[in-house]
Design a protein around this motif. Structure first.
Motif, short mmCIF file in Angstrom:
data_model
loop_
_atom_site.label_atom_id
_atom_site.label_comp_id
_atom_site.label_asym_id
_atom_site.label_seq_id
_atom_site.Cartn_x
_atom_site.Cartn_y
_atom_site.Cartn_z
N ILE A 301 0.88 -1.18 0.00
CA ILE A 301 0.00 0.00 0.00
C ILE A 301 0.90 1.22 0.00
CG2 ILE A 301 -1.75 1.31 1.25
CD1 ILE A 301 -2.60 -1.36 2.56
N THR A 302 0.75 2.08 -0.99
CA THR A 302 1.50 3.33 -1.05
C THR A 302 0.56 4.46 -0.63
OG1 THR A 302 2.90 2.52 -2.84
CG2 THR A 302 2.82 4.90 -2.51
N PHE A 303 0.88 5.13 0.47
CA PHE A 303 0.06 6.24 0.96
C PHE A 303 0.53 7.52 0.30
CE2 PHE A 303 -0.63 3.22 4.48
CZ PHE A 303 -2.01 3.21 4.46
N VAL A 304 -0.41 8.18 -0.41
CA VAL A 304 -0.07 9.35 -1.23
C VAL A 304 -0.58 10.64 -0.60
CG1 VAL A 304 -0.27 10.36 -3.54
CG2 VAL A 304 -0.10 7.89 -3.28
N ALA A 360 -6.97 -1.35 -14.86
CA ALA A 360 -5.92 -1.31 -13.85
C ALA A 360 -6.00 -2.52 -12.92
CB ALA A 360 -6.02 -0.01 -13.05
N LEU A 361 -7.22 -2.87 -12.52
CA LEU A 361 -7.39 -4.02 -11.65
C LEU A 361 -6.89 -5.30 -12.33
CD1 LEU A 361 -10.95 -3.39 -10.13
CD2 LEU A 361 -8.74 -3.02 -9.04
N ALA A 362 -7.16 -5.44 -13.62
CA ALA A 362 -6.74 -6.63 -14.35
C ALA A 362 -5.23 -6.75 -14.43
CB ALA A 362 -7.34 -6.62 -15.75
N ARG A 363 -4.52 -5.63 -14.16
CA ARG A 363 -3.05 -5.67 -14.15
C ARG A 363 -2.49 -5.65 -12.73
NH1 ARG A 363 -1.87 -0.98 -18.48
NH2 ARG A 363 0.24 -1.16 -17.61
N GLY A 364 -3.41 -5.65 -11.72
CA GLY A 364 -2.96 -5.85 -10.34
C GLY A 364 -2.71 -4.62 -9.53
N PHE A 365 -3.17 -3.44 -9.99
CA PHE A 365 -2.98 -2.24 -9.17
C PHE A 365 -4.26 -1.41 -9.17
CE2 PHE A 365 -0.81 -1.84 -13.27
CZ PHE A 365 -1.51 -0.82 -13.89
N ALA A 366 -4.38 -0.53 -8.16
CA ALA A 366 -5.63 0.23 -7.98
C ALA A 366 -5.38 1.44 -7.11
CB ALA A 366 -6.70 -0.66 -7.35
N ALA A 367 -6.32 2.39 -7.16
CA ALA A 367 -6.37 3.51 -6.22
C ALA A 367 -7.45 3.22 -5.19
CB ALA A 367 -6.67 4.82 -6.95
N ARG A 390 -2.21 -6.15 -6.11
CA ARG A 390 -0.93 -6.28 -5.40
C ARG A 390 -0.30 -4.93 -5.09
NH1 ARG A 390 3.11 -10.00 -7.08
NH2 ARG A 390 3.01 -10.70 -4.92
N ALA A 391 -0.86 -3.85 -5.62
CA ALA A 391 -0.35 -2.51 -5.33
C ALA A 391 -1.53 -1.55 -5.28
CB ALA A 391 0.65 -2.06 -6.39
N VAL A 392 -1.65 -0.85 -4.16
CA VAL A 392 -2.74 0.11 -3.96
C VAL A 392 -2.16 1.47 -3.63
CG1 VAL A 392 -4.69 0.76 -2.51
CG2 VAL A 392 -4.43 -1.61 -3.25
N PHE A 393 -2.65 2.51 -4.30
CA PHE A 393 -2.28 3.89 -3.99
C PHE A 393 -3.45 4.50 -3.22
CE2 PHE A 393 -0.17 2.69 -7.93
CZ PHE A 393 1.16 2.94 -7.60
N ALA A 394 -3.21 4.86 -1.97
CA ALA A 394 -4.33 5.19 -1.10
C ALA A 394 -4.08 6.45 -0.30
CB ALA A 394 -4.59 4.02 -0.13
N THR A 395 -5.18 7.12 0.08
CA THR A 395 -5.11 8.18 1.08
C THR A 395 -5.11 7.53 2.46
OG1 THR A 395 -7.50 8.37 1.01
CG2 THR A 395 -6.25 9.89 -0.37
N MET A 404 -7.19 -4.34 5.29
CA MET A 404 -6.39 -4.51 4.09
C MET A 404 -4.91 -4.53 4.47
SD MET A 404 -8.21 -2.19 1.13
CE MET A 404 -6.84 -2.41 0.00
N PRO A 405 -4.49 -5.53 5.24
CA PRO A 405 -3.07 -5.61 5.58
C PRO A 405 -2.23 -5.96 4.36
CG PRO A 405 -4.21 -7.56 6.33
CD PRO A 405 -5.26 -6.63 5.82
N ALA A 406 -0.99 -5.48 4.33
CA ALA A 406 -0.10 -5.71 3.21
C ALA A 406 1.24 -6.20 3.73
CB ALA A 406 0.09 -4.40 2.43
N ARG A 407 2.07 -6.70 2.81
CA ARG A 407 3.43 -7.06 3.22
C ARG A 407 4.25 -5.80 3.47
NH1 ARG A 407 5.84 -11.60 -0.20
NH2 ARG A 407 4.46 -12.71 1.21
N SER A 408 3.98 -4.76 2.66
CA SER A 408 4.75 -3.53 2.76
C SER A 408 3.84 -2.31 2.71
CB SER A 408 5.78 -3.43 1.61
OG SER A 408 6.62 -4.55 1.58
N VAL A 409 4.31 -1.25 3.34
CA VAL A 409 3.65 0.06 3.27
C VAL A 409 4.70 1.06 2.81
CG1 VAL A 409 2.81 1.96 4.69
CG2 VAL A 409 1.79 -0.30 4.94
#
Length: 947
Positions: A301-304, A360-367, A390-395, A404-409
């Motif tokens: 999860i990438t917090f933007v 985007a979802l079909a390629r494994g990433f989302a906002a 596998r990759a989420v860009f989130a507030t 929504m736990p992840a391996r990395s933040v």
């Protein structure tokens, strides 16, 4: 782990023996495919033994197991359990979890949006729902044995922050409360309060993370440890020296390239490379995700911290060749997508850009942010949990309880916009965000990655990562609805007593314990100084006089040496008062004269960097804080206010200005400044003389005469005596400040409550009969409206402002009491075109608000938020059946369409309020219209089932 129950502190009997001695816990653990941690065993054992519990543990530690055991206990005993959460998304998620275990018949859901099987023995609900049930004395409370409060103190805003305290205070003493909390640094204080108001409660605190968390920084395309792994266990971790060396090397290369005109802007692309060190801008989002993938650190999860940033990240990944899924996984994604958005019409799918989102979802990433359609967010959450995103860009809202736990933040920045300004993340916020890293039962360890930028010091990141979490502070404050309900249930005295039992009052009372110790010490110091003063005065043959300023000690209380010192203090106080009055009079004059300046007036600026003549280019519009736009002789153009003037501005002359003045270009400003200098108007010489406030004051003259005539005025050898007297004055001021501080802290809630009650009395919602207060019919209606604008809504209902409106018109007008636009200015009725009835009703609503604000200001109560008509036109069109594309376009701000998620969120709030109005206005035509209006808004994307 720590526990307040001595029988559970060391779990000395062993986990198996502890479980075996408790049959319900044994039943519960038998159906689990994992063993319970010590803190979970301690809390569950306490629950089965009949205690309430407070569990404080880190994010991801498994606190909800304790709540689920409370559900098991209630079902086994044939009683009821309420499972409460602070936000609807969590309620929907927990409902699904419990249904999976206990089946649809045993579990219900109650939120502002949904009502599913509300009479089930287990009901999941938002915290407000159970609070409202308590106030309404709902029959659903009968047979209730347990209430789980997940994320118990999550809400800390002014309006909703009191809800969890209200529930804990009001629940029947026989109900066991299970409070689940993230780790806070004052958990023991929180637990002590719960014990005070709920009685027998076991407090279990566990600071151990079940999945270890490693902290990193990403510098360019390298991921390095934040802390030195060679640090001694138990010692304060030190910043990794390799990280520090690498950042310094990078900065030296960047500086060299800038000096020699090289780098990413000198033909090297976005990222220059020199000596193996990447220079220039930070790594792109697609490259960042690809690097995490190579390191085995996905899902992440990438917090933007901004919606626009999340959407931009998604676009970057879509434009790149990034693909994180296999073809068979993409097929699974398509099925989930259709499950969540299959009910949308083709037109709505086009407006909402479903194809882009699904691609985007079909390629494994989302906002993931609040501006997205709820169905979109829930699809992302489901796919993320299933490992298909596998990759989420989130507030940061994603970190607040969503599972929504992840391996990395990843944190791109350590600054966020709080609605008013860009502010640094707090240690508590940093802990909450990075706490999402590390999936229990899946990951051996979690990883938090902070993206480096030149202005970011690793030491600052280390300070955030190493700090203990935030303390819990109560935001409990009396509001209109709360006051009405309290008085109706327990009377005025009972309401005051309940306020005294709040966590806010508990904290205030505790905080003054130390203050009382300081007061005692200061009083002891004062007694010592008084004894020295009396002795010193006696040695000089002077009567010390009476410390008490009672006139009995002399004609005016000024007899003796102490009286002489009081006389000096009276003179100083009078001089300060005169200066203050003069300053305020001058400031009032400055404000009045600033507001009176007209376009073309030439004035003198004497303070600040821009001194000299200035011409008024645009007159002020706000009488309370006038700030005319001026242009100075040095071509500076800007607004000036009262702070820029010591004396009222003097109009020195007039300058002719054209209809259009070019003040936005340098040339235009220079030309205007030249014209100003050529007007022949000159700066006045010298400064205006200041008035001497004390010169003509008779009271001050009398005090000074008494001072000169006082026997102590010409004492010889009295320097030490006066030093002691000055010291006594300082100690007395300290003592007065401490006493006032204690009084203010311990009476704030009571004073606020009295003021709120005074407003309700003034407007007729309460009637006083001697010492008792009675809730009127209008007050009974107010008791059923749970809104930040509750009293304004009831004033509109009582005044008949909303009578005669159609369902779409009522929905439009009601929206103004819930909606808050992002623009700075109030959005008024003039925005709604084509419907005179709506405009008239909005204008009347605003007029009612102005009248209410006058009463609130008179009683020193925080003024109700001004109604905002910025969503009224969109609501009117939507309730009238117009298409989504048209509605989103007119609902936009600054030319941009309103995000679909915001539209749905505001619409749901309108529906919720319309339902409250239907109940509050029962038996009137408005009630029937409110019902019809709620139905009219509940369609299309607003009606799509959540979760």
């Amino acid at each position: 782990m720590t526990s307040s129950d001595p029988d559970l502190d060391d779990l000395g009997a062993g986990p198996s023996a502890l479980v075996a001695s408790r049959p319900r816990l044994l039943e519960f653990t038998d159906r689990l495919d994992f063993g319970l941690d010590p803190f979970q065993l301690a809390a569950c054992s306490a629950l089965e033994d009949g205690h309430g519990v407070l569990v404080c543990a880190p994010t991801g530690a498994g606190k909800t197991i304790v709540g689920e055991f409370a559900v098991h206990l209630a079902l086994a005993a044939g009683s009821k359990c309420f499972y409460t959460t602070p936000i609807k998304a969590l309620s929907n998620q927990k409902y699904a979890d419990l249904v999976a275990v206990h089946g649809h018949d045993a579990v219900g859901l109650l939120t502002g949006d949904s009502s599913i099987n509300p009479h089930a023995p287990v009901v999941v609900m938002t915290t407000e729902v159970v609070r409202n049930m308590i106030y309404a004395n709902s029959p659903a409370l009968q047979g209730l044995s347990h209430v789980v409060m997940d994320e118990v103190h999550f809400l800390a805003d002014r309006f909703r922050g009191a809800v969890w305290e209200e529930v804990i205070l009001h629940l029947d003493p026989g109900v066991k409360v299970v409070s689940l909390s993230a780790t806070v640094s004052n958990a023991e204080e929180f637990g002590d309060w719960i014990k005070t108001v709920r009685g027998d409660t076991t407090v279990v605190v566990d600071e151990h993370r079940p999945v270890p968390l490693w902290q990193h920084m990403m510098v360019g395309n390298r991921i390095l440890d934040l802390f030195d792994r060679r640090s001694r266990p138990g010692a304060k971790p030190e910043v990794n020296p390799e990280l520090t060396r690498y950042i310094k090397q990078r900065e030296m290369v960047d500086d060299h390239d800038r000096v020699h005109g090289r780098g990413p802007r000198a033909g090297r692309g976005r990222h220059g490379t020199r000596g193996g060190v990447r220079t220039g801008a930070v790594v792109s989002r697609p490259d960042l995700i690809a690097r995490l993938d190579r390191e085995g650190l996905l899902p992440a999860i990438t917090f933007v911290f901004s919606r626009a940033g999340c959407d931009a990240a998604l676009d970057q990944c879509l434009r790149s060749g990034l693909n994180l899924l296999r073809p068979d996984e993409a097929g699974e994604v398509e099925a989930v997508v259709e499950k969540h958005v299959g009910e949308l019409s083709d037109a709505d799918r086009e407006v909402l850009r479903v194809d882009r989102w699904a691609s985007a979802l079909a390629r494994g990433f989302a906002a993931h942010h609040a501006g997205m359609l709820p169905a979109f967010r829930h699809a992302v959450e489901e796919l993320f949990v299933r490992g298909l995103v596998r990759a989420v860009f989130a507030t940061e809202t994603l970190a607040l309880g969503i599972n929504m736990p992840a391996r990395s933040v990843v944190l791109e920045r350590l600054v966020k916009f709080n609605g008013e300004a860009h502010v640094d993340l707090t240690p508590g916020e940093f802990t909450q965000l990075t706490g999402r890293a590390g999936r229990r039962g899946i990951d051996v360890e979690g990883h938090a990655v902070v993206v480096w930028s030149p202005e970011l010091d690793p030491g600052r990141v280390a300070g955030l990562a190493g700090a203990r979490t935030f303390p819990l502070r109560s935001s409990f404050a009396p509001e209109y609805n709360m006051a009405i309900n309290l008085i109706d249930r327990v009377g005025f005295d009972g309401a005051k007593n309940l306020l005294e039992r709040s966590f806010a009052q508990f904290q205030a009372d505790r905080s003054v314990v130390g203050q009382h110790r300081r007061i005692d010490a200061t009083r002891a110091t004062l007694r010592t100084v008084d004894a020295e003063l009396t002795g010193r005065a006696g040695s000089l043959g002077i009567d010390a006089g009476d410390l008490d300023p009672d006139p009995a000690s002399g004609p005016d209380g000024y007899a003796g040496f102490f009286g002489y010192m009081r006389l000096r203090q009276s003179i100083r106080a009078r001089e300060r008062d005169l200066k203050f009055r003069t300053r305020m009079d001058r400031q009032d004059s400055v404000v009045d004269d600033l507001f009176g300046l007209k376009r073309g007036h030439v004035i003198a600026l004497r303070g600040g960097r821009h001194r000299g003549l200035a011409v008024v280019v645009e007159q002020a519009s706000d009488r309370r804080d006038p700030r005319p736009l001026v242009l100075c002789e040095d071509a500076w153009c800007g607004r000036v206010g009262a702070r820029d003037f010591v004396n009222p501005p003097e109009v020195l002359g007039d300058m002719r200005l054209g209809e259009q003045v070019d003040r936005r270009t340098g040339k235009g400003r220079r030309d205007l400044a030249s014209s100003l200098r050529n007007t022949g108007i000159e700066m006045p010489r010298g400064r205006p003389a200041k008035r001497a406030p004390a010169a003509d004051d008779g009271q001050l003259a009398d005090l000074r005469a008494r001072l000169r005539a006082h026997p102590a005025h010409d004492i010889s050898g009295s320097d030490e005596l006066f030093r002691l007297a000055e010291r006594r004055a300082r100690v007395q001021r300290d003592l007065d400040g401490l006493v006032e501080g204690v009084r203010t802290r311990t009476s704030t809630l009571s004073v606020t409550f009295d003021r709120v009650v005074a407003v309700l009395e003034h407007l007729g919602y309460l009637v006083r009969d001697g010492e008792s207060l009675t809730v009127t019919a209008s007050g009974a209606a107010l008791a059923r409206v749970y809104s930040e604008s509750d009293l304004l809504i009831c004033e509109c209902l009582r005044g008949g402002i909303w009578e005669g409106l159609t369902a779409p018109q009522l929905a439009a007008v009601v929206s103004s009491t819930v909606y808050e636009s992002r623009r700075d200015a109030y959005a008024g009725a003039d925005l709604v075109t084509g419907d005179d009835a709506v405009r008239d009703a909005l204008t009347a609503t605003h007029r009612a608000w102005r009248a209410l604000s006058v009463v609130e200001e008179r009683h020193h109560v925080t003024v109700t938020r001004e109604p905002d008509a910025g969503f009224a036109l969109a609501t009117h069109l939507w309730a009238s059946g117009r298409p989504l594309a048209e509605v989103l376009a007119v609902a936009g701000d600054r030319g941009r369409p309103l995000p679909a998620g915001d539209f749905v969120r505001w619409s749901r709030q309108v529906i919720d309020l319309l339902e409250q109005i239907r109940i509050a206005a029962a038996g009137t035509p408005v009630a029937a219209t409110a019902r019809a209006a709620a139905r009219a808004v509940t369609r299309g994307v607003v009606a799509v089932e959540i979760g």
